[in-house]
Design an enzyme around this catalytic site. Structure first.
Site, PDB file in Angstrom:
ATOM      1  N   GLU A 179      -2.535  -9.207   3.330  1.00  0.00           N
ATOM      2  CA  GLU A 179      -2.837  -9.771   4.661  1.00  0.00           C
ATOM      3  C   GLU A 179      -4.346  -9.768   4.883  1.00  0.00           C
ATOM      4  OE1 GLU A 179      -2.118  -6.722   4.125  1.00  0.00           O
ATOM      5  OE2 GLU A 179      -3.393  -5.514   5.408  1.00  0.00           O
ATOM      6  N   HIS A 225      -3.984  -5.104  -0.117  1.00  0.00           N
ATOM      7  CA  HIS A 225      -3.595  -5.655   1.180  1.00  0.00           C
ATOM      8  C   HIS A 225      -3.643  -7.178   1.202  1.00  0.00           C
ATOM      9  CE1 HIS A 225      -3.137  -2.025   3.679  1.00  0.00           C
ATOM     10  NE2 HIS A 225      -3.877  -1.484   2.732  1.00  0.00           N
ATOM     11  N   CYS A 265       0.823  -1.215   0.000  1.00  0.00           N
ATOM     12  CA  CYS A 265       0.000   0.000   0.000  1.00  0.00           C
ATOM     13  C   CYS A 265       0.857   1.264   0.000  1.00  0.00           C
ATOM     14  CB  CYS A 265      -1.012  -0.032   1.134  1.00  0.00           C
ATOM     15  SG  CYS A 265      -2.427   1.018   0.780  1.00  0.00           S
TER      16      CYS A 265
END
Lengths: 365, 548
Positions: free
Chosen positions: A344, A342, A256
């Site tokens: 994760e 993202h 990001c």
């Protein structure tokens, strides 16, 4: 008995006004308005440091249904500046939750406006673009609100990462591990660290303005550049550090804001998007493997595609299937890569967690 | 390489007569598929034995055969036409079973016709409870303890081992027929006998019942490159034990945290990828233990289903239409979102509204039928409502039932009191939702009702809000009714007629309408656009609601 709700008001910097009901802390809050289309994971969104400085509209119509749980967080506190929703729910059913969303947001000093025609508001933001807004449960005079709103700086050019970065270094994971990663924290999400630690990595997390020498002193096998809030172009200090990091020729992974900073360190410009991407359903194609991923996104800035095409050393690895925006890059001469989204997740789909494995493989080779 | 150009003509198999458990949803999917394939320049030949369908209209396919759904009919069609492929996934279990039978006889191969959008091994694994259980063990996904029995004796042996309550599921049947709950030993013999007889292969599954667990359904699409998306997550308001076709269902899921949902999403994707090799739609059902958030797989259907028709309407994502394109070789990232027409078809719809589906039963037409709901589907249709809250949607759905329900408020006013109502709602019946509301009106606590029904408390809290609003309205006449309360009532889905009946004194729905009109409380129209307003939509559809 029907409870009477107290009023709240929302004013956008272009004069758009909506009235609603008040939840959360009493008071007034200013920030940049943005919307999130995710249908689960409100607590993770609210505690994500990348939302610092933002007032979030949740497009999903019921918020609070499953309460709050201590472990469903991305940082130690709520980071959004304010919350706008259609139906704010105090009563929840999840047996694992211990607190309702209203109590939780009061403790975290967050002002909420409920009962808003969020669809009309989202359509307005989608059309007019990102702008600042003010929500209040105490000031209803539009002139006063406008004055207060004017005090809020624009997100464009705003440096926020150092305000949410860790103040002190700290370490996580197995200290005897032979895989060590130096993390540059610009407001890192807890689950990024979990994804690293779960893979047997020993990490040391460093404050945003840590020098390259200090990072290197950890003798890491790789470097990680975190997500975070604000305008990447306002962070020359970070770009300089990353330039030095790259000279090491060790694996580098950015997410990001970290992706945008890696781009800047390679002479690729960033820009403020019209209204950004925020949600859990953004389609990304890995153009190296041809596979697609449904991704979690939260960004209001992007990297300039033209600069990438003009840079012979940078290769596009991922693109957004909706608007063809750049979602991932890698350097041709160094083991460095980054993604705009993202991997994760939390909240969101786990389709992209393979990127952490890729990072580990790069370090092992 | 997008589409497979070797396919020039396709046979679509319909679902035959409308029966309980298999109704017009397959007309919807068959029609969508026919249209979707024809726009690709493919010749569509269609067989269905039911002429009262849209799909058999002459303009839907290039050639329509109104023939019994038998092996002979298929063979006749194959003799008369040069068909490259058959799409068996649009006509429910009937079409799948027929195509499988034809396959076993080697007829598809004989006529050089490929089955697309499915794989026979996948159908077998999904339908054969034992194969399904083995697959789940292999990929590490929990299921309820179960064993296949081909005789009453075998069934009894296993039942003794796992204890009661348990479930008997009959293999290869429609809408759960032949299945049922067994609460104690005395019911066992009969249940095993019924189940074995209903199964075309004389096989049942004896399974430990997970009564009271929450039930969820996910609708998935997969393409030939193994890209998978979740189109919709549907939460059953009724817990495990009531057939999904007979459950009140809600989309998106209302009570799932992201942790629980991602666990479900990961497992659904793993299940679909483990289940043979096919491109198309798939439905996966899960049960979730509310105490622990433990998840077990209930079943997987490798075809479009009743639920995918609902999911298509609920999200705006035309599952059957896209599934047909995937079957002929497109990948999801090559296709466009049919509603926005600018963004990708490879995405997961985001909803900014709530969908409630309520089944419609017709027990008055089936005199003597047992109206207790269970594993075997009994409803004859369903209504779907869209609102900007669960309450608005459930009230709109009740108003659409075309019985005497005027919202959730009024239906066959029950005279049952306190303890009797609580006892009554322990058994799932067609009118349970109305009796739950009665109980809440009488002050029975959410906790008591949750214990009696296994329904998640969140839904009950919402219905309790409706009761509070109703009580408040009941204190007023049309003249004294405050503007804020009227606004709140409309936002919670109260109809004008419903409000007029609750109000004190004589007034009609027209009086309520006139009053709210004069106060400027009027409908607004919102879009079903697949993306919660993130993108502009070019071919959306609309629903009405109250805002402001």
């Amino acid at each position: 008995m029907l409870a009477t709700k107290s009023p709240a008001i929302l004013l956008l910097s272009d004069g758009y006004v909506i009235k609603g009901f008040h939840y959360g802390k009493s008071g007034t809050s200013v920030g940049e308005i943005c919307f999130n289309t995710g249908m689960t994971g409100y607590q993770e969104v609210f505690t994500d440091p990348s939302y610092t400085g933002q007032v979030v509209i949740m497009n999903n119509v019921h918020i609070g249904n499953y309460g709050t749980k201590e472990t469903d967080v991305e940082s130690a506190s709520v980071k959004i500046k304010g919350l706008i929703c259609r139906n704010f729910e105090e009563q929840y059913s999840r047996l694992q939750s211990k607190k309702n969303l209203n109590e939780y947001l009061i403790e975290n000093n967050i002002v909420v406006i409920d009962g808003v025609d969020t669809r009309a508001l989202v359509t307005h933001v989608r059309t007019k673009g990102a702008m600042n807004c003010i929500i209040s449960s105490e000031i209803f005079d539009e002139e006063t609100l406008t004055e207060e709103l004017a005090k809020c700086p624009s997100m464009d050019g705003c440096e926020l990462a150092s305000t949410v970065s860790t103040a002190e270094e700290y370490e996580l994971g197995d200290s005897s591990s032979n895989l060590k990663v130096a993390v540059l924290d610009f407001g890192i999400k807890k689950n990024i660290l979990n994804c690293l630690v779960e893979r047997g990595i020993h990490v040391r997390v460093h404050p945003a303005k840590t020098s390259f020498e200090r990072l290197k002193a950890f003798s890491p096998n790789g470097y990680f550049i975190s997500n975070g809030p604000g305008d990447p172009a306002s962070m020359p200090y970070a770009v300089e550090t990353i330039k030095s990091v790259l000279k090491e020729n060790k694996p580098v992974f950015g997410i990001c804001l970290g992706h945008q900073l890696l781009a800047l360190a390679n002479g690729i410009g960033t820009f403020k998007m019209h209204h950004g991407h925020r949600g859990l359903n953004h389609p990304v194609k890995n153009i190296i493997t041809g596979q697609c991923e449904i991704t979690t996104q939260n960004h209001g800035f992007g990297v300039n595609p033209k600069d990438i095409t003009n840079n012979a050393n940078v290769e596009i690895t991922h693109i957004n299937l909706n608007d063809n925006s750049i979602e991932g890059i890698r350097l041709k001469d160094k083991p460095a890569f980054s993604v705009q989204y993202h991997p994760e997740a939390t909240p969101g789909p786990h389709d992209s967690r393979y990127l952490f494995d890729d990072f580990v493989s790069l370090m092992k080779n | 390489m997008p589409k497979d150009n070797s396919i020039k003509s396709i046979l679509i198999v319909g679902s035959g007569p409308i029966v309980i458990g298999q109704a017009c949803e397959f007309d919807y999917s068959g029609s969508q598929a026919a249209r979707s394939l024809r726009e690709e320049g493919i010749e569509v030949i269609l067989i269905n034995s039911n002429p009262a369908t849209i799909m058999t209209d002459p303009m839907m396919a290039d050639k329509v055969y109104l023939l019994p759904l038998t092996v002979e009919s298929i063979e006749k069609i194959l003799q008369e036409n040069n068909i490259d492929a058959v799409l068996p996934t649009m006509g429910g279990q009937t079409a799948l079973n027929l195509c499988k039978e034809v396959d076993e006889l080697g007829i598809w191969e004989q006529y050089n016709c490929r089955m697309i959008g499915v794989d026979v091994a996948a159908i077998n694994t999904a339908e054969d409870r034992e194969l399904f259980r083995q697959l789940m063990v292999k990929i590490g996904i929990g299921t309820s303890p179960s064993r296949v029995a081909n005789s009453i004796l075998e069934g009894k042996e296993f039942a003794q081992e796992i204890g009661f309550p348990l479930v008997i599921r009959s293999s290869f049947t429609l809408g759960g027929s032949g299945g049922g709950f067994v609460h104690n030993k005395s019911e066992l013999d009969e249940a095993l006998k019924v189940g074995l007889e209903a199964s075309p292969i004389h096989e049942v599954l004896v399974e430990k019942a997970v009564l009271g667990w929450k039930e969820f359904e996910l609708e998935l699409l997969r393409d030939k490159n193994d890209n998978v998306v979740i189109i919709c997550t549907v939460e059953n308001l009724d817990p495990m034990g009531v057939h999904t076709g007979d459950s009140i269902t809600v989309a998106p899921a209302m009570t799932l945290s992201d942790t629980a949902f991602q666990d479900m999403r990961n497992k659904a994707i793993l299940m679909m990828r483990s289940l043979g090799n096919f491109a198309g739609g798939c439905n996966v059902q899960f049960a979730l233990n509310p105490e622990t958030e433990e998840l077990i797989a209930v079943e997987i259907n490798p075809r479009v289903s009743r639920s995918s028709a609902l999911a298509s309407k609920a999200t705006g994502y035309p599952i059957a239409k896209i599934a047909a394109k995937l079957a002929i070789g497109y990948s999801l990232d090559e296709l466009k979102n049919q509603i926005t027409q600018t963004t990708s078809a490879y995405f997961e719809p985001a909803l900014d509204y709530v969908i409630v589906k309520i089944p419609r039963w017709n027990f008055d037409k089936f005199k003597g039928a047992n109206d207790t709901l269970g594993l075997q589907m009994k409803s004859v249709g369903e209504v779907m409502a869209i609102g900007r809250s669960f309450n608005e949607a459930i009230q709109k759905a009740c108003q659409s039932l075309e019985n005497e329900a005027v919202g959730l408020g009024y239906y066959g006013k029950s005279l049952m009191k306190g303890a009797d109502v609580v006892e009554y709602i322990k058994t799932p019946k067609w009118d349970r939702i109305f009796r739950i509301k009665d109980a809440l009106m009488q002050g029975v606590t959410v906790k008591t009702i949750a214990q009696a029904t296994g329904i998640d408390r969140w839904f009950l809290y919402q219905i309790q809000k409706l009761c509070t609003i109703e009580t408040e309205i009941g204190k007023h006449t049309i003249d004294s009714l405050p503007e804020d309360l009227l606004k709140l009532a409309k936002r919670n889905g109260f109809g004008d007629e419903q409000i007029s009946r609750i109000l004190h004194g004589n007034c009609t729905d027209e009086d309520v309408y006139a009053k709210r009109k004069s106060l400027g409380i009027t409908r607004v129209y919102k879009m079903v656009d697949t993306c919660a307003a993130e993108f502009e939509a070019n071919t959306p559809y609309f629903y009405s609601t109250f805002e402001g």
